[in-house]
Motif scaffolding. Structure first.
Motif, PDB file in Angstrom:
ATOM      1  N   UNK A 100      23.206 -66.370-116.704  1.00 29.26           N
ATOM      2  CA  UNK A 100      22.849 -67.785-116.816  1.00 29.26           C
ATOM      3  C   UNK A 100      24.051 -68.559-117.339  1.00 29.26           C
ATOM      4  N   UNK A 101      24.323 -69.710-116.699  1.00 33.51           N
ATOM      5  CA  UNK A 101      25.494 -70.474-117.099  1.00 33.51           C
ATOM      6  C   UNK A 101      25.250 -71.215-118.407  1.00 33.51           C
ATOM      7  N   UNK A 102      26.242 -71.171-119.273  1.00 37.88           N
ATOM      8  CA  UNK A 102      26.166 -71.854-120.563  1.00 37.88           C
ATOM      9  C   UNK A 102      26.886 -73.184-120.449  1.00 37.88           C
ATOM     10  N   UNK A 103      26.183 -74.276-120.637  1.00 29.87           N
ATOM     11  CA  UNK A 103      26.783 -75.608-120.560  1.00 29.87           C
ATOM     12  C   UNK A 103      26.793 -76.257-121.923  1.00 29.87           C
ATOM     13  N   UNK A 104      27.694 -77.194-122.091  1.00 26.50           N
ATOM     14  CA  UNK A 104      27.842 -77.821-123.400  1.00 26.50           C
ATOM     15  C   UNK A 104      27.234 -79.207-123.427  1.00 26.50           C
ATOM     16  N   UNK A 105      26.047 -79.358-122.854  1.00 30.20           N
ATOM     17  CA  UNK A 105      25.301 -80.594-122.962  1.00 30.20           C
ATOM     18  C   UNK A 105      23.818 -80.279-122.856  1.00 30.20           C
ATOM     19  N   UNK A 106      22.958 -81.138-123.382  1.00 28.33           N
ATOM     20  CA  UNK A 106      21.530 -80.881-123.300  1.00 28.33           C
ATOM     21  C   UNK A 106      21.046 -80.967-121.867  1.00 28.33           C
ATOM     22  N   UNK A 107      20.039 -80.160-121.535  1.00 27.91           N
ATOM     23  CA  UNK A 107      19.465 -80.233-120.200  1.00 27.91           C
ATOM     24  C   UNK A 107      19.963 -79.160-119.264  1.00 27.91           C
ATOM     25  N   UNK A 108      20.951 -78.324-119.688  1.00 27.78           N
ATOM     26  CA  UNK A 108      21.431 -77.255-118.817  1.00 27.78           C
ATOM     27  C   UNK A 108      20.306 -76.273-118.532  1.00 27.78           C
ATOM     28  N   UNK A 109      19.512 -75.937-119.557  1.00 28.77           N
ATOM     29  CA  UNK A 109      18.332 -75.102-119.345  1.00 28.77           C
ATOM     30  C   UNK A 109      17.171 -76.028-119.008  1.00 28.77           C
ATOM     31  N   UNK A 110      17.008 -76.318-117.724  1.00 33.36           N
ATOM     32  CA  UNK A 110      15.992 -77.281-117.318  1.00 33.36           C
ATOM     33  C   UNK A 110      14.603 -76.676-117.332  1.00 33.36           C
ATOM     34  N   UNK A 111      14.512 -75.379-117.280  1.00 34.12           N
ATOM     35  CA  UNK A 111      13.226 -74.712-117.317  1.00 34.12           C
ATOM     36  C   UNK A 111      13.429 -73.359-117.979  1.00 34.12           C
ATOM     37  N   UNK A 112      12.346 -72.705-118.311  1.00 41.58           N
ATOM     38  CA  UNK A 112      12.500 -71.444-119.022  1.00 41.58           C
ATOM     39  C   UNK A 112      13.082 -70.366-118.105  1.00 41.58           C
ATOM     40  N   UNK A 113      13.869 -69.469-118.693  1.00 39.72           N
ATOM     41  CA  UNK A 113      14.464 -68.368-117.953  1.00 39.72           C
ATOM     42  C   UNK A 113      14.161 -67.085-118.703  1.00 39.72           C
ATOM     43  N   UNK A 114      13.978 -65.990-117.966  1.00 39.36           N
ATOM     44  CA  UNK A 114      13.574 -64.730-118.579  1.00 39.36           C
ATOM     45  C   UNK A 114      14.578 -63.627-118.295  1.00 39.36           C
ATOM     46  N   UNK A 115      14.740 -62.737-119.267  1.00 36.12           N
ATOM     47  CA  UNK A 115      15.578 -61.564-119.129  1.00 36.12           C
ATOM     48  C   UNK A 115      14.976 -60.441-119.946  1.00 36.12           C
ATOM     49  N   UNK A 116      15.629 -59.291-119.958  1.00 39.41           N
ATOM     50  CA  UNK A 116      15.062 -58.130-120.650  1.00 39.41           C
ATOM     51  C   UNK A 116      16.063 -57.548-121.637  1.00 39.41           C
TER      52      UNK A 116
END
Length: 743
Positions: free
Chosen positions: A26-42
């Motif tokens: 998952x890309x890490x961005x330096x502004x709010x809103x990069x994670x627009x929805x929940x993402x899952x990993x293990x």
């Protein structure tokens, strides 16, 4: 399987922690809103596999933004086994505001005190044991970037997930505590889960709570009437927010010991005085962009062409002749492009030799079809990745957040908030995630207007078009300029078209209030190598996957339609004008005459229209189509060195002018984006009529922009007419809007 939720403020390191725990890309961005929805990993290092859910970065659990609603609903409705609250140690007091809200929910909780390395470097200290004792939940020191303390964090979190925890409130206001207690009792009687959290939110007059528990509204109103306005006023949520901050200051702030007491400018503050200057900020950004394009596309690196000898770097007589430069050193991007071209020529030439004894149509299909199309596109991968790397460095360092801040000042005048600017800037990477991130926009009209202009911010898939056509223009017409200046100009034109479109839309069909925008500017820091490589690998993987699926399939279709007549007879004389594709292209060719690549071209002029249409599937297809069509026109495969010679062949065969070639670039930049972006836009724009209007908008905007470009470049005086028309249009829109406001 247990589920742990990651919850924290924007820029607290939440997604970095997610990547480190799960190995996700998952890309890490330096502004709010990069994670627009929940993402899952293990995560698999505990006693059992644990699903890690990365929720959007938020400042509170109040429903002020779509991100806050997503995070709140997940915690309350899907009931994770534990919440890992990521707290930025360098901004302890502000981050703990969200913590005090999570504490009110009946869910096990661990605080991950992130960026401890940065805190220590500044000479500050946090008494972890004291903080843990006062908060009442485990606190673990970590550095997500350096991956320090992560195993300990997950060990503690796994043990805590086995325990039950009841919500507690930090609100000490006596009257409010009494009211919250009464509402909590009423909610418990109704068997509502997490009664304390819901009670506090209800007393805040939270709109979601009031809608769910309308029978309790009268209780709050009656209670409020028993006190004077001096006690509560009319703003319950402000009183509760103030109570939270007072508690944080009184109980938690004492655990932080700062080396430098008092207000002083940080390094980031000093840098911002220059980079975000009111007058110089935007020009500095444009210079930085120009430097990036120079590093990626220039054929006269650092303008050394007049100093070096003609054969200094050309390496005549070798396999690398002209790869590193001819009369000048090429930029790193052009060198990488040429090296990849040498490799693809060698590879596909070697494979193509296996079909030397096959039937002519088989040789043509593989050599002039699949290999020509793939070679034309694959040679651009290093150059595209270099530009994306430079953009990623700007993002990861914290600078792009400042660009959004500066553009907010400009776009707000046109009816868009800085929150809408963020997806636009993301469009430079890819339109699909950029369109998805418009979910953070609460106003529907602002959202639609933003989606419509995102494709004007050219994505990585359009780079082969910009690069190949720009370099071909310089080569064929013997211009003394450099391709990087043309590519840079095209990016600027895209932004200008977006601004004009925004002004017109927000002044007519998409009128609405401009919502406020508050964004925390992260501290500047050195980009992390791992984070950059994750992003580049993800982009490269996506590009290669598309090349060997969509582009191969498209190349086969293009070759077949170019080499067979409507009667399905194989064309052996190379007269592609008689092909199926030629017939279709010539049918619609006159429509594009005002754009400079229509009926005024010679034989085979229809190839530009066909390439643009095929590009609707994937923008990389435009250059792949040129590779195939140039091979057919030239009677054999053209070397894909530099990814430019195919376009040079097309220019020579069709007689297109340089003005028409630039108009062709602009048309592909601004017209309907690829199918993936269109599908994403359709998912975000639920109204069918609005989506149809968006498709029509893209077609009309690209047609007008290309026509204006072609005519203005061909006849300079037409530019004065177009500017006058634009000024009059904007003046009329403004007058009408001012009159409607008065009414």
């Amino acid at each position: 399987m247990k589920r742990f939720a990651l919850l924290g403020n924007p820029n607290s390191g939440k997604t970095t922690l997610f990547n480190s725990l799960t190995g996700s890309a998952e890309y890490v961005g330096n502004w709010p809103g990069v994670t627009a929805e929940r993402k899952e990993g293990s995560y698999k290092k505990c006693g059992e596999p644990i699903t890690i859910v990365d929720l959007p970065g938020i400042y509170s659990l109040s429903p002020y933004t779509p991100e806050e609603v997503v995070s709140r609903n997940f915690i309350l409705d899907e009931k994770p086994d534990l919440v890992i609250n990521i707290v930025d140690a360098t901004n302890l007091e502000r981050n703990l505001y969200l913590t005090t809200q999570i504490m009110e929910i009946d869910v096990p909780m661990v605080i991950a005190l992130n960026m401890m390395d940065a805190l220590t470097k500044a000479g500050d200290k946090i008494d972890i044991k004291k903080l843990e004792e006062k908060i009442g939940v485990p606190v673990v020191e970590i550095s997500a970037l350096r991956e320090d303390g992560l195993d300990e964090l997950m060990r503690v979190a796994y043990e805590e997930s086995k325990k039950e925890r009841k919500g507690v409130s930090v609100i000490e206001h006596p009257e409010l505590c009494h009211l919250i207690g009464d509402v909590k009792i009423a909610l418990e009687a109704q068997k509502v889960d997490n009664p304390l959290f819901h009670a506090v939110k209800f007393v805040e007059l939270d709109e979601l709570e009031m809608e769910m528990h309308q029978n309790l509204v009268k209780m709050v109103d009656d209670f409020k009437k028993t006190f004077s306005d001096d006690t509560f006023g009319t703003d319950f949520d402000a009183i509760i927010a103030d109570s939270r901050y007072k508690y944080i200051t009184k109980n938690y702030s004492s655990t932080l010991k700062r080396k430098h007491v008092g207000v002083s400018d940080t390094k980031s503050d000093k840098i911002d005085k220059v980079l975000t200057h009111k007058w110089f900020g935007i020009p500095i950004f444009l210079v930085i962009l120009l430097t990036m394009f120079h590093l990626t596309f220039s054929e006269n690196f650092l303008f050394l062409g007049g100093i070096l000898g003609e054969d200094f770097v050309s390496l005549p007589g070798t396999a690398f002749e002209g790869v590193f430069g001819e009369g000048a050193i090429y930029s790193p991007g052009v060198i990488l492009l040429n090296l990849m071209g040498v490799f693809t020529d060698w590879l596909f030439g070697l494979i193509g030799g296996l079909f030397s004894n096959s039937a002519p149509w088989v040789q043509g299909l593989f050599n002039d079809g699949i290999f020509a199309g793939l070679g034309s596109v694959l040679s651009f991968i290093p150059q595209i990745l270099l530009l994306l790397l430079l953009f990623s460095i700007l993002e990861d360092s914290g600078y792009m957040a400042r660009v959004a801040f500066m553009l907010d000042r400009m776009f707000r005048r046109f009816g868009l908030s800085g929150r809408a600017v963020l997806p636009m800037i993301m469009g430079f990477g890819c339109s699909v995630p950029a369109i998805i991130n418009t979910r953070t926009l609460a106003d529907e009209k602002e959202k639609v207007a933003t989606i419509r202009v995102i494709p004007f911010f050219s994505c990585g898939a359009k780079l082969p078009i910009l690069t190949a056509v720009s370099a071909a223009i310089i080569s064929y017409f013997n211009f003394t300029s450099s391709p990087d200046l043309i590519v840079y100009s095209m990016y600027v034109v895209g932004v200008v078209v977006a601004i004009i479109a925004i002004i017109i839309m927000r002044g007519t069909t998409m009128k609405g209030e401009t919502p406020p925008f508050i964004m925390e500017l992260p501290s500047y820091h050195m980009p992390q190598f791992k984070n950059l490589m994750i992003h580049l690998w993800d982009k490269a993987k996506h590009f290669i996957k598309k090349a060997f699926t969509i582009i191969v399939a498209s190349s086969i279709v293009v070759w077949v339609l170019t080499n067979f007549t409507f009667g399905w007879a194989f064309i052996e004389d190379g007269n592609v004008d008689n092909s199926i594709l030629g017939g279709i292209g010539k049918l619609v060719q006159p429509i594009f005459t005002p754009l400079g690549f229509g009926s005024q071209l010679n034989a085979n002029g229809w190839v530009f229209i066909v390439a643009a249409i095929i590009g609707l599937i994937a923008k990389e297809n435009v250059i792949a189509a040129f590779g195939i069509l140039s091979a057919c026109i030239a009677g054999g495969a053209v070397s894909s060195e530099e990814g430019v010679k195919e376009v040079v062949t097309i220019i020579g065969a069709t007689g297109i002018s340089w003005q028409g070639a630039i108009a062709f670039i602009i048309f592909n930049m601004t017209t309907i984006p690829c199918f993936a972006a269109v599908a994403t836009a359709k998912a975000e724009i639920r109204d069918k009529k609005t989506f149809s209007g968006t498709m029509l908008f893209w077609l009309v905007a690209s047609y007008i922009a290309s026509t204006v470009c072609y005519l203005a470049l061909s006849y300079w005086w037409t530019a004065i007419i177009f500017v006058a028309i634009l000024v009059i249009t904007l003046f009329v829109i403004r007058k009408i809007n001012l009159r409607s406001k008065k009414v």
